[in-house]
Design a protein around this motif. Sequence first.
Motif, PDB file in Angstrom:
ATOM      1  N   LEU A 197      16.048  10.006 -17.067  1.00 48.07           N
ATOM      2  CA  LEU A 197      15.222  10.436 -18.493  1.00 48.07           C
ATOM      3  C   LEU A 197      13.740   9.984 -18.397  1.00 48.07           C
ATOM      4  O   LEU A 197      13.483   8.920 -17.685  1.00 48.07           O
ATOM      5  CB  LEU A 197      16.064  10.004 -19.536  1.00 48.07           C
ATOM      6  N   ILE A 198      12.842  10.646 -19.005  1.00 44.22           N
ATOM      7  CA  ILE A 198      11.637  10.208 -19.229  1.00 44.22           C
ATOM      8  C   ILE A 198      11.752   9.147 -20.381  1.00 44.22           C
ATOM      9  O   ILE A 198      12.537   9.460 -21.542  1.00 44.22           O
ATOM     10  CB  ILE A 198      10.710  11.319 -19.762  1.00 44.22           C
ATOM     11  N   PRO A 199      11.126   7.924 -20.294  1.00 43.63           N
ATOM     12  CA  PRO A 199      11.507   7.068 -21.359  1.00 43.63           C
ATOM     13  C   PRO A 199      10.537   7.346 -22.640  1.00 43.63           C
ATOM     14  O   PRO A 199       9.652   8.129 -22.667  1.00 43.63           O
ATOM     15  CB  PRO A 199      11.018   5.922 -20.811  1.00 43.63           C
ATOM     16  N   VAL A 200      10.831   6.918 -23.857  1.00 48.11           N
ATOM     17  CA  VAL A 200      10.207   6.870 -24.926  1.00 48.11           C
ATOM     18  C   VAL A 200       9.003   6.016 -24.529  1.00 48.11           C
ATOM     19  O   VAL A 200       9.126   4.865 -24.152  1.00 48.11           O
ATOM     20  CB  VAL A 200      11.047   6.532 -26.242  1.00 48.11           C
ATOM     21  N   TYR A 201       7.703   6.512 -24.766  1.00 50.71           N
ATOM     22  CA  TYR A 201       6.686   5.928 -24.497  1.00 50.71           C
ATOM     23  C   TYR A 201       5.505   6.009 -25.650  1.00 50.71           C
ATOM     24  O   TYR A 201       5.070   7.094 -25.963  1.00 50.71           O
ATOM     25  CB  TYR A 201       5.805   6.311 -23.280  1.00 50.71           C
ATOM     26  N   ARG A 202       5.212   4.898 -26.386  1.00 49.27           N
ATOM     27  CA  ARG A 202       4.322   4.735 -27.705  1.00 49.27           C
ATOM     28  C   ARG A 202       3.572   3.745 -27.521  1.00 49.27           C
ATOM     29  O   ARG A 202       3.803   2.610 -27.483  1.00 49.27           O
ATOM     30  CB  ARG A 202       5.148   4.790 -28.920  1.00 49.27           C
ATOM     31  N   THR A 203       2.262   4.043 -27.350  1.00 48.21           N
ATOM     32  CA  THR A 203       1.386   2.649 -27.046  1.00 48.21           C
ATOM     33  C   THR A 203       1.213   1.986 -28.398  1.00 48.21           C
ATOM     34  O   THR A 203       0.709   0.792 -28.118  1.00 48.21           O
ATOM     35  CB  THR A 203      -0.077   3.327 -26.606  1.00 48.21           C
ATOM     36  N   ALA A 204       1.324   2.606 -29.525  1.00 48.96           N
ATOM     37  CA  ALA A 204       1.296   1.900 -30.781  1.00 48.96           C
ATOM     38  C   ALA A 204       2.408   0.875 -30.742  1.00 48.96           C
ATOM     39  O   ALA A 204       2.161  -0.114 -31.321  1.00 48.96           O
ATOM     40  CB  ALA A 204       1.364   2.966 -32.013  1.00 48.96           C
ATOM     41  N   ASP A 205       3.428   1.305 -30.090  1.00 50.58           N
ATOM     42  CA  ASP A 205       4.648   0.035 -30.261  1.00 50.58           C
ATOM     43  C   ASP A 205       4.478  -1.011 -29.158  1.00 50.58           C
ATOM     44  O   ASP A 205       5.310  -1.533 -28.991  1.00 50.58           O
ATOM     45  CB  ASP A 205       6.012   1.063 -30.073  1.00 50.58           C
ATOM     46  N   GLY A 206       3.548  -0.678 -28.047  1.00 45.18           N
ATOM     47  CA  GLY A 206       3.432  -1.767 -27.065  1.00 45.18           C
ATOM     48  C   GLY A 206       3.774  -1.073 -25.775  1.00 45.18           C
ATOM     49  O   GLY A 206       3.921  -1.939 -24.786  1.00 45.18           O
ATOM     50  N   SER A 207       4.093   0.030 -25.604  1.00 40.45           N
ATOM     51  CA  SER A 207       4.284   0.631 -24.291  1.00 40.45           C
ATOM     52  C   SER A 207       2.967   0.540 -23.157  1.00 40.45           C
ATOM     53  O   SER A 207       1.771   1.109 -23.785  1.00 40.45           O
ATOM     54  CB  SER A 207       4.666   2.252 -24.432  1.00 40.45           C
ATOM     55  N   ASP A 208       3.191  -0.049 -22.076  1.00 40.57           N
ATOM     56  CA  ASP A 208       2.233  -0.149 -21.154  1.00 40.57           C
ATOM     57  C   ASP A 208       2.745  -0.021 -19.892  1.00 40.57           C
ATOM     58  O   ASP A 208       3.760  -1.015 -19.299  1.00 40.57           O
ATOM     59  CB  ASP A 208       1.674  -1.528 -21.411  1.00 40.57           C
ATOM     60  N   SER A 209       2.608   0.754 -19.090  1.00 39.60           N
ATOM     61  CA  SER A 209       3.329   1.323 -17.783  1.00 39.60           C
ATOM     62  C   SER A 209       3.069   0.342 -16.795  1.00 39.60           C
ATOM     63  O   SER A 209       3.867  -0.440 -16.092  1.00 39.60           O
ATOM     64  CB  SER A 209       2.726   2.495 -17.401  1.00 39.60           C
TER      65      SER A 209
END
Length: 306
Positions: A197-209
């Motif tokens: 799956l493509i992960p849920v990615y929200r930079t506002a929540d802290g997502s950082d690849s």
Amino acid sequence: MDRTQFLATTFSAGLGLAVLPGLLSCTTSRVMYEPFVPGAGGLKKVRGNVSRFTNRGGTVGLLETKDGFVVIDSQFPDAIQPLLDGISTKGKPVLYLCNTHHHGDHTSGNIAFQDPNTKIVAHQRVPELQRLAAEKSNKLNEQRYPTVLFDKEHLIKAGNERITAYHFGNGHTYGDVMYHFENDNVVHMGDLMFINLIPVYRTADGSDSRSWIRVLEKAQTVFDNDTMFVFGHANTPELTTGRKADLAEMARFLEASNQYVQKAISENKSTDELLKQSTHIPGFANRITPDRYRAFLDGIRQTLAG
């Protein structure tokens, strides 16, 4: 036969039980509990006394001890209720509810755990992030927040069982935690792991690849090759458990995503152009999730732009 008569030595061959170095004497004296069948299906033993439950939302982890249960994540109130109903048949309390992060499909069901003595554990950022998300969705009165909070590492003792919680940094969110059931050598990864799956990615929540890759690499060094992992999401319930090779695949996917978007930035290609070009990150046709792909590409772009 009474379930308390099932010893670890009896189950080790049939379940492929393996233990961490130094824990053999403790493990072989432990009672192995028969998994119950909740009102709705989805409960499956992972190893030893650790099971996973799938219904609607993030995968739930479950450990039974002589004194009670430890539950990892809570899905939604209606989705978690069959599991709670099954737990109630054992006549033992939920000692700990542990959240892997703040997202609603992992914490909305917290409120269904009505025993005030159940301790709720999470990273120290989770209550704040959970409250902000609930405020946006107008669900502030439907929350139960973690109160046992930590930063980097936290040990939970339940009977003779040990569960160590680790925060190696942000990846999916600012409050990502993985929980290691030490006696059975099982790690619940939460949404640090999405399979096919493509992960849920929200930079506002802290997502950082970039940080996410480092977290996955750290996990691969801390846990051994015998470790079983429980994943937050997969395209089928059967794939919500796996091995260290799955963590490596997720890290490669994130690295390929960074390279793909960085190349697009250098060529002045927009997200719209990338969407016309391909439905997935090159080399990862197993990860096609159309409703998340645009947000994922935009999120990676934001991360790389700083």
